[in-house]
Design a protein around this motif. Structure first.
Motif, PDB file in Angstrom:
ATOM      1  N   ALA A  66       8.638  11.248   4.986  1.00  0.00           N
ATOM      2  CA  ALA A  66       7.432  10.740   4.328  1.00  0.00           C
ATOM      3  C   ALA A  66       6.256  10.728   5.304  1.00  0.00           C
ATOM      4  N   ASP A  67       5.075  10.885   4.720  1.00  0.00           N
ATOM      5  CA  ASP A  67       3.840  10.920   5.499  1.00  0.00           C
ATOM      6  C   ASP A  67       3.338   9.477   5.680  1.00  0.00           C
ATOM      7  N   VAL A  68       3.099   9.088   6.941  1.00  0.00           N
ATOM      8  CA  VAL A  68       2.751   7.682   7.187  1.00  0.00           C
ATOM      9  C   VAL A  68       1.375   7.301   6.622  1.00  0.00           C
ATOM     10  N   SER A  69       0.481   8.272   6.479  1.00  0.00           N
ATOM     11  CA  SER A  69      -0.831   7.942   5.899  1.00  0.00           C
ATOM     12  C   SER A  69      -0.674   7.547   4.433  1.00  0.00           C
ATOM     13  N   ARG A  70       0.116   8.324   3.702  1.00  0.00           N
ATOM     14  CA  ARG A  70       0.328   7.984   2.283  1.00  0.00           C
ATOM     15  C   ARG A  70       1.119   6.689   2.142  1.00  0.00           C
ATOM     16  N   MET A  71       2.027   6.447   3.098  1.00  0.00           N
ATOM     17  CA  MET A  71       2.772   5.175   3.057  1.00  0.00           C
ATOM     18  C   MET A  71       1.836   4.000   3.302  1.00  0.00           C
ATOM     19  N   MET A  72       0.969   4.152   4.306  1.00  0.00           N
ATOM     20  CA  MET A  72       0.040   3.059   4.631  1.00  0.00           C
ATOM     21  C   MET A  72      -0.876   2.804   3.436  1.00  0.00           C
ATOM     22  N   ALA A  73      -1.326   3.886   2.794  1.00  0.00           N
ATOM     23  CA  ALA A  73      -2.185   3.729   1.612  1.00  0.00           C
ATOM     24  C   ALA A  73      -1.422   2.974   0.512  1.00  0.00           C
ATOM     25  N   GLU A  74      -0.149   3.308   0.330  1.00  0.00           N
ATOM     26  CA  GLU A  74       0.658   2.614  -0.684  1.00  0.00           C
ATOM     27  C   GLU A  74       0.752   1.126  -0.369  1.00  0.00           C
ATOM     28  N   LEU A  75       1.010   0.826   0.903  1.00  0.00           N
ATOM     29  CA  LEU A  75       1.173  -0.580   1.303  1.00  0.00           C
ATOM     30  C   LEU A  75      -0.133  -1.365   1.175  1.00  0.00           C
ATOM     31  N   LEU A  76      -1.251  -0.676   1.297  1.00  0.00           N
ATOM     32  CA  LEU A  76      -2.543  -1.364   1.139  1.00  0.00           C
ATOM     33  C   LEU A  76      -3.036  -1.314  -0.318  1.00  0.00           C
ATOM     34  N   GLY A  77      -2.181  -0.792  -1.208  1.00  0.00           N
ATOM     35  CA  GLY A  77      -2.528  -0.797  -2.637  1.00  0.00           C
ATOM     36  C   GLY A  77      -3.550   0.251  -3.032  1.00  0.00           C
ATOM     37  N   LYS A  78      -3.607   1.367  -2.279  1.00  0.00           N
ATOM     38  CA  LYS A  78      -4.640   2.375  -2.530  1.00  0.00           C
ATOM     39  C   LYS A  78      -4.094   3.554  -3.350  1.00  0.00           C
ATOM     40  N   GLU A  79      -5.031   4.203  -4.037  1.00  0.00           N
ATOM     41  CA  GLU A  79      -4.650   5.286  -4.956  1.00  0.00           C
ATOM     42  C   GLU A  79      -3.990   6.475  -4.246  1.00  0.00           C
ATOM     43  N   VAL A 291      -4.017   4.212   9.289  1.00  0.00           N
ATOM     44  CA  VAL A 291      -4.740   2.996   8.878  1.00  0.00           C
ATOM     45  C   VAL A 291      -6.150   3.374   8.429  1.00  0.00           C
ATOM     46  N   ARG A 292      -6.810   4.247   9.213  1.00  0.00           N
ATOM     47  CA  ARG A 292      -8.176   4.665   8.833  1.00  0.00           C
ATOM     48  C   ARG A 292      -8.160   5.307   7.446  1.00  0.00           C
ATOM     49  N   PHE A 293      -7.195   6.231   7.238  1.00  0.00           N
ATOM     50  CA  PHE A 293      -7.070   6.930   5.950  1.00  0.00           C
ATOM     51  C   PHE A 293      -6.890   5.918   4.811  1.00  0.00           C
ATOM     52  N   ALA A 294      -5.981   4.963   5.033  1.00  0.00           N
ATOM     53  CA  ALA A 294      -5.665   3.993   3.975  1.00  0.00           C
ATOM     54  C   ALA A 294      -6.860   3.082   3.688  1.00  0.00           C
ATOM     55  N   VAL A 295      -7.513   2.618   4.744  1.00  0.00           N
ATOM     56  CA  VAL A 295      -8.646   1.696   4.555  1.00  0.00           C
ATOM     57  C   VAL A 295      -9.779   2.404   3.806  1.00  0.00           C
ATOM     58  N   GLU A 296      -9.997   3.676   4.145  1.00  0.00           N
ATOM     59  CA  GLU A 296     -11.101   4.408   3.512  1.00  0.00           C
ATOM     60  C   GLU A 296     -10.769   4.871   2.091  1.00  0.00           C
ATOM     61  N   SER A 297      -9.479   4.851   1.707  1.00  0.00           N
ATOM     62  CA  SER A 297      -9.100   5.336   0.370  1.00  0.00           C
ATOM     63  C   SER A 297      -9.503   4.315  -0.697  1.00  0.00           C
ATOM     64  N   ALA A 298      -9.643   4.822  -1.926  1.00  0.00           N
ATOM     65  CA  ALA A 298     -10.087   3.950  -3.034  1.00  0.00           C
ATOM     66  C   ALA A 298      -8.913   3.168  -3.625  1.00  0.00           C
ATOM     67  N   TYR A 299      -9.215   2.040  -4.237  1.00  0.00           N
ATOM     68  CA  TYR A 299      -8.212   1.323  -5.033  1.00  0.00           C
ATOM     69  C   TYR A 299      -8.050   2.055  -6.354  1.00  0.00           C
ATOM     70  N   PRO A 300      -6.874   1.948  -7.004  1.00  0.00           N
ATOM     71  CA  PRO A 300      -6.739   2.611  -8.308  1.00  0.00           C
ATOM     72  C   PRO A 300      -7.673   1.951  -9.323  1.00  0.00           C
ATOM     73  N   ASP A 301      -8.044   2.736 -10.323  1.00  0.00           N
ATOM     74  CA  ASP A 301      -8.929   2.237 -11.369  1.00  0.00           C
ATOM     75  C   ASP A 301      -8.166   1.196 -12.202  1.00  0.00           C
ATOM     76  N   PRO A 302      -8.704  -0.021 -12.355  1.00  0.00           N
ATOM     77  CA  PRO A 302      -7.994  -1.046 -13.157  1.00  0.00           C
ATOM     78  C   PRO A 302      -7.670  -0.557 -14.568  1.00  0.00           C
TER      79      PRO A 302
END
Ligand SMILES: Cc1ncc(C[n+]2csc(CCOP(=O)(O)OP(=O)(O)O)c2C)c(N)n1
Length: 323
Positions: A66-79, A291-302
């Motif tokens: 697994a790619d750690v950027s996509r994992m970090m994004a998942e853990l931060l609740g990002k799309e 972390v940078r990738f995840a923080v900069e990514s968007a939250y999913p659309d409600p």
């Protein structure tokens, strides 16, 4: 192997830091100290082999590719995360890498692994499934039901118990009778106990089991003895109180799977100490990028809260059956 163990360690250290700073939503269960089990096992697998994982699953999925950027994004609740930020730590899935999911249900991965192995058998694939689970999960009924079906149907599945000495805050010996590795014996399942802090021992045991599974000789059980350095979950001290002797934690830190393996590689002249430090620095940088990738990514659309909750594999499976 060393690089992957370092990647898992640095990823999880970062999670601990983010949790303390209140930046990580939900609970996380860290795998620090147990890295040799995931890496030793997954390095014996092909990309199309599968794993089922647990609530303590970041190490398993990183070891499976697994790619750690996509994992970090998942853990931060990002799309941009593996499940569009809707799954989090305990629902990380990527079927294309054979990752059948981390899982918040203790023992929940075991029947999924048996079903996956049965499906592979029915479809004539020669793939193998490894089910990671803890010592606590080895007391769940599904473990015995799963071993029974896997044994009578000779399924290509490997039951890999990570015995880290505790089930939440209770020592294993207060809950679990006998040796876990003996539990496969009545089912006629080849069963061994290995040093889970020795990546090579785990790799060799899993490779043997994979060889048997691919040859149609059925399941295996491996109990890997190891230890988690962190609490059952981050922040447990708010409610658990002290439950492990400091000397015990220190003793296991002395058996760190990463430093012992690195020392062995240096001693045998495989790598110079500086090369290992360079790899570690690269992995730390990779985690900072994640972390940078995840923080900069968007939250999913409600508006999409109820979308993408189920994975429909039927069209692809139908094609395979028709072939
Ligand atoms: C079916 C079920 N029962 C109870 C729980 C609560 N729970 C979460 S983790 C855990 C302990 C699991 O221990 P173990 O299998 O040894 O794994 P470890 O945490 O040591 O890695 C429990 C009881 C749960 N998530 N699912």
């Amino acid at each position: 192997m060393l690089r992957l163990m370092l990647r898992i360690r640095r990823f999880e250290e970062k999670l601990a830091e983010l949790f303390k700073r209140g930046k990580l939503p939900g609970f996380v269960h860290l795998y620090i100290g147990e890295e040799a089990v995931a890496v030793g096992a997954c390095s014996a697998l092909r990309e199309d082999d599968r794993i089922t994982s647990t609530h303590r699953g970041h190490g398993h999925v990183i070891a499976k590719g697994a790619d750690v950027s996509r994992m970090m994004a998942e853990l931060l609740g990002k799309e941009a995360g593996y499940c569009r930020g809707k799954g989090g730590s305990m629902h990380t899935v990527d079927f294309s890498l054979g990752i059948m999911g981390t899982n918040g249900i203790v023992g929940g991965g075991i029947p999924i692994a048996v079903g996956s192995a049965w499906g592979d058998r029915q479809l004539g694939r020669d793939t193998v499934t490894v089910s990671f689970f803890g010592d606590g999960a080895s007391n769940q009924g599904v473990f015995f039901e799963g071993m029974n079906l896997a044994a009578i149907w000779k399924l290509p599945v490997i039951f890999l118990c990570e015995n880290n000495g505790y089930t939440e805050w209770t020592p294993t010996e207060k809950l679990t009778a006998g040796r876990i590795s003996d539990r496969g014996v009545p089912f006629g399942i080849p069963s061994v106990q290995v040093d889970g802090n020795d990546v090579i021992s785990v790799h060799e045991a899993v490779s043997e089991a994979v060889g048997r599974a691919r040859a149609g000789e059925g399941p295996s059980l491996i109990e890997a003895r190891t230890y988690r350095w962190h609490g059952h979950n981050e922040g447990e001290e708010a409610f658990s109180g002290p439950y492990r002797p400091e000397e015990e934690i220190e003793e296991w830190k002395g058996k760190d799977p990463i430093t012992t393996f690195a020392a062995r590689l240096v001693e045998q002249g495989v790598f110079a100490r500086e090369e290992i430090e360079r790899v570690d620095a690269e992995e730390k940088e990779r985690i900072e990028d994640a972390v940078r990738f995840a923080v900069e990514s968007a939250y999913p659309d409600p508006e999409e809260a109820l979308m993408h909750l189920f994975y429909d594999e039927r069209p692809r499976l139908q094609q395979e059956v028709n072939r």
